[in-house]
Design a protein around this motif. Structure first.
Motif, mmCIF file in Angstrom:
data_model
loop_
_atom_site.group_PDB
_atom_site.id
_atom_site.type_symbol
_atom_site.label_atom_id
_atom_site.label_comp_id
_atom_site.label_asym_id
_atom_site.label_seq_id
_atom_site.Cartn_x
_atom_site.Cartn_y
_atom_site.Cartn_z
ATOM 1 N N LEU A 51 65.045 12.348 24.200
ATOM 2 C CA LEU A 51 65.804 13.353 24.936
ATOM 3 C C LEU A 51 65.036 13.827 26.174
ATOM 4 O O LEU A 51 65.633 14.081 27.231
ATOM 5 C CB LEU A 51 66.121 14.543 24.024
ATOM 6 C CG LEU A 51 67.177 14.284 22.945
ATOM 7 C CD1 LEU A 51 67.194 15.420 21.924
ATOM 8 C CD2 LEU A 51 68.559 14.126 23.586
ATOM 9 N N THR A 52 63.718 13.931 26.061
ATOM 10 C CA THR A 52 62.903 14.335 27.200
ATOM 11 C C THR A 52 62.943 13.270 28.296
ATOM 12 O O THR A 52 62.975 13.587 29.492
ATOM 13 C CB THR A 52 61.456 14.591 26.755
ATOM 14 O OG1 THR A 52 61.448 15.580 25.715
ATOM 15 C CG2 THR A 52 60.594 15.078 27.907
ATOM 16 N N ASN A 71 58.954 12.624 30.411
ATOM 17 C CA ASN A 71 59.733 13.133 31.540
ATOM 18 C C ASN A 71 59.420 12.402 32.842
ATOM 19 O O ASN A 71 60.339 11.931 33.523
ATOM 20 C CB ASN A 71 59.541 14.639 31.676
ATOM 21 C CG ASN A 71 60.471 15.250 32.708
ATOM 22 O OD1 ASN A 71 60.162 15.285 33.880
ATOM 23 N ND2 ASN A 71 61.628 15.726 32.261
ATOM 24 N N TRP A 76 62.029 26.417 23.272
ATOM 25 C CA TRP A 76 62.355 25.186 24.003
ATOM 26 C C TRP A 76 63.865 25.118 24.252
ATOM 27 O O TRP A 76 64.320 24.891 25.380
ATOM 28 C CB TRP A 76 61.890 23.989 23.178
ATOM 29 C CG TRP A 76 61.747 22.681 23.882
ATOM 30 C CD1 TRP A 76 62.749 21.853 24.269
ATOM 31 C CD2 TRP A 76 60.528 22.040 24.264
ATOM 32 N NE1 TRP A 76 62.239 20.728 24.854
ATOM 33 C CE2 TRP A 76 60.877 20.812 24.863
ATOM 34 C CE3 TRP A 76 59.173 22.370 24.138
ATOM 35 C CZ2 TRP A 76 59.930 19.905 25.340
ATOM 36 C CZ3 TRP A 76 58.234 21.473 24.607
ATOM 37 C CH2 TRP A 76 58.597 20.267 25.202
ATOM 38 N N ALA A 116 64.549 19.848 16.975
ATOM 39 C CA ALA A 116 63.255 20.195 16.387
ATOM 40 C C ALA A 116 63.362 21.408 15.470
ATOM 41 O O ALA A 116 62.751 21.446 14.396
ATOM 42 C CB ALA A 116 62.238 20.457 17.492
ATOM 43 N N ALA A 161 66.832 18.876 22.504
ATOM 44 C CA ALA A 161 65.535 18.597 21.903
ATOM 45 C C ALA A 161 65.033 19.795 21.098
ATOM 46 O O ALA A 161 64.511 19.645 19.984
ATOM 47 C CB ALA A 161 64.520 18.227 22.992
ATOM 48 N N LEU A 194 54.648 12.972 24.747
ATOM 49 C CA LEU A 194 55.823 13.793 25.063
ATOM 50 C C LEU A 194 55.796 14.237 26.525
ATOM 51 O O LEU A 194 56.823 14.220 27.218
ATOM 52 C CB LEU A 194 55.885 15.006 24.138
ATOM 53 C CG LEU A 194 57.081 15.949 24.333
ATOM 54 C CD1 LEU A 194 58.402 15.194 24.194
ATOM 55 C CD2 LEU A 194 57.029 17.102 23.334
ATOM 56 N N TYR A 232 60.427 13.583 16.007
ATOM 57 C CA TYR A 232 59.591 13.509 17.204
ATOM 58 C C TYR A 232 60.107 12.430 18.157
ATOM 59 O O TYR A 232 60.170 12.634 19.377
ATOM 60 C CB TYR A 232 58.141 13.231 16.818
ATOM 61 C CG TYR A 232 57.236 12.985 17.998
ATOM 62 C CD1 TYR A 232 56.769 14.046 18.770
ATOM 63 C CD2 TYR A 232 56.874 11.694 18.362
ATOM 64 C CE1 TYR A 232 55.960 13.819 19.874
ATOM 65 C CE2 TYR A 232 56.065 11.453 19.456
ATOM 66 C CZ TYR A 232 55.604 12.524 20.209
ATOM 67 O OH TYR A 232 54.813 12.293 21.305
ATOM 68 N N PRO A 259 69.573 17.972 27.781
ATOM 69 C CA PRO A 259 68.700 17.380 26.762
ATOM 70 C C PRO A 259 67.549 18.282 26.325
ATOM 71 O O PRO A 259 67.041 18.137 25.210
ATOM 72 C CB PRO A 259 68.174 16.118 27.451
ATOM 73 C CG PRO A 259 69.197 15.782 28.474
ATOM 74 C CD PRO A 259 69.684 17.104 28.970
ATOM 75 N N VAL A 266 63.147 11.335 18.497
ATOM 76 C CA VAL A 266 64.382 11.821 19.133
ATOM 77 C C VAL A 266 64.043 12.783 20.267
ATOM 78 O O VAL A 266 64.649 12.737 21.348
ATOM 79 C CB VAL A 266 65.292 12.493 18.086
ATOM 80 C CG1 VAL A 266 66.470 13.194 18.769
ATOM 81 C CG2 VAL A 266 65.805 11.470 17.087
ATOM 82 N N VAL A 267 63.080 13.664 20.035
ATOM 83 C CA VAL A 267 62.672 14.627 21.065
ATOM 84 C C VAL A 267 62.123 13.895 22.288
ATOM 85 O O VAL A 267 62.445 14.239 23.436
ATOM 86 C CB VAL A 267 61.627 15.604 20.491
ATOM 87 C CG1 VAL A 267 60.978 16.413 21.613
ATOM 88 C CG2 VAL A 267 62.279 16.546 19.487
#
Length: 411
Positions: free
Chosen positions: A312-313, A254, A374, A296, A292, A250, A306, A288, A308-309
């Motif tokens: 989006l990150t 980014n 978040w 969640a 995210a 994760l 997870y 995003p 999808v998160v």
């Protein structure tokens, strides 16, 4: 270009090691304490020394031979990180050692940047800087990925030893390949006074230039809220039912987005169009984050959630390409004689707000679910960037006044 290779390569190697340590310590502290705040403090410590130490410790790069500053800071960091790897080290000692490691970054970064300008000039310097920036994002992504995997396979202490090894390798590479050069000045009291005076002049230049204030405010506010969720990544991922490997993945999403977005923006769009895209890109780096957190919080644990998160990150990272036109606009707005001092002020504040952001995230997550924090950080960020965005658009075309008071240049 012979000396560029060790300067760039050692920097990328150290960056990978830094991210290995960041993942290992964040996971270790959260495993020991189950405290989002302490986990966030661990993440923030590497940023906060820049806030005060940046303008002051960076002067070592102008007071001592720069190659020696690079090698010495790498050796010191290797010893400190090796001490952190000792099993059973008390938490307070770990955090103190981490703070000392972080204090080595300002002189190292300043000496490396200054030597880059010494060994390269003109277009070669511009190309080398661009390559180093891209490589930094790749190294950051690699360090986060390896950190998550290795913490799961080995232990945080073993990962910290690997981090210490990267600093040893960096010091050896620099020692073997860099040409010794004398210190830029003699280090007398007058030089010390000029450092303090120069720092103050950089601050005054920014204070009286609306364009610079707008660029710096946008950079600091946008970065604060885009990066603050990193401070609670361990409890956030834990809430999704995932482990240490997924923490690293994760965190890597980014910088991967930043790398790709930066290449697209830098290579395919003119500076005028990039500047017009800044508001859209800033929002793309924050919206995003909201999504995210909401996904969640609403969907709960699950591998699909997870994924999808992570996606989006990554998209938020694409939006973070707004830093490229802002960097160019900053250079265009600052008189050449002031660029070093202005960049020093901007960089120190940037690191400081990143540390502040992750601390605020950790504090909020002590009383709220990590997923909710978040989303909240992203939502507040979307609102908070509106005033600096408006100021940025309003001041386009402005340039900071020339030199010091009464138009005098400053040495």
């Amino acid at each position: 270009m012979r000396e560029f290779r060790p300067l760039a390569g050692s920097y990328l190697l150290s960056t990978i090691g830094d991210e290995l340590a960041r993942v290992a310590l964040t996971v270790l502290v959260y495993q020991r304490t189950s405290s989002p705040l302490l986990s966030a403090i661990t993440f923030a410590i590497s940023y906060l020394p820049w806030l005060v130490g940046g303008p002051l410790l960076s002067t070592l790069a102008d007071r001592l031979p720069r190659h020696r500053v690079l090698i010495a800071t790498d050796v010191v960091r290797a010893l400190l990180v090796a001490g952190m790897a000792i099993p059973g080290t008390p938490l307070g000692v770990l955090l103190a050692l981490l703070l000392l490691v972080a204090l080595c970054a300002p002189p190292f970064e300043s000496a490396r940047s200054a030597l880059m300008a010494d060994v390269l000039d003109g277009d070669r310097y511009a190309v080398a800087t661009s390559l180093t920036n891209i490589g930094s994002q790749v190294a950051q992504m690699t360090g986060f990925l390896l950190g998550g995997i290795l913490v799961a396979l080995l232990s945080p202490s073993a990962v910290l030893l690997l981090d210490a090894a990267t600093f040893v390798a960096s010091a050896c590479w620099l020692r073997a390949r860099l040409q010794p050069r004398p210190a830029p000045d003699d280090g007398q009291d007058g030089a010390t006074r000029s450092v303090w005076r120069g720092t103050g002049e950089g601050l005054r230049l920014i204070a009286r230039a609306p364009r610079l204030r707008a660029i710096i405010a946008l950079t600091w506010v946008g970065t604060l809220f885009a990066n603050a969720p990193e401070g609670i990544v361990a409890p956030f991922v834990d809430g999704l039912g995932e482990g240490a490997t997924q923490v690293g993945l994760l965190l890597a999403a980014n910088p991967l987005g930043v790398t790709i977005g930066g290449l697209l923006v830098a290579r395919t769009i003119t500076q005028d169009r990039r500047e017009r895209l800044v508001p859209a890109l800033v929002l793309l780096s924050l919206v995003p984050v909201v999504a995210a957190g909401l996904v969640a919080a609403w969907a709960g644990p699950g591998r699909g959630v997870y994924a999808v998160v992570v996606a989006l990150t990554f998209v938020a990272g694409l939006g973070a390409a707004w830093v490229i036109p802002l960097n160019v606009a900053f250079v265009q707005a600052v008189p050449a004689a002031y660029r070093g001092r202005a960049f020093g002020v901007a960089a120190s504040g940037l690191y400081g707000v990143q540390g502040l952001g992750v601390l605020v995230a950790g504090l909020a997550a002590e009383g709220l679910p990590a997923a909710g924090v978040w989303a909240l950080l992203g939502a507040v960020g979307v609102v908070a960037v509106v005033p600096p965005l408006l100021a940025y658009r309003r001041t386009q075309g402005h340039v900071a006044a020339g030199a010091g008071p009464a138009g005098r240049s400053v040495s």
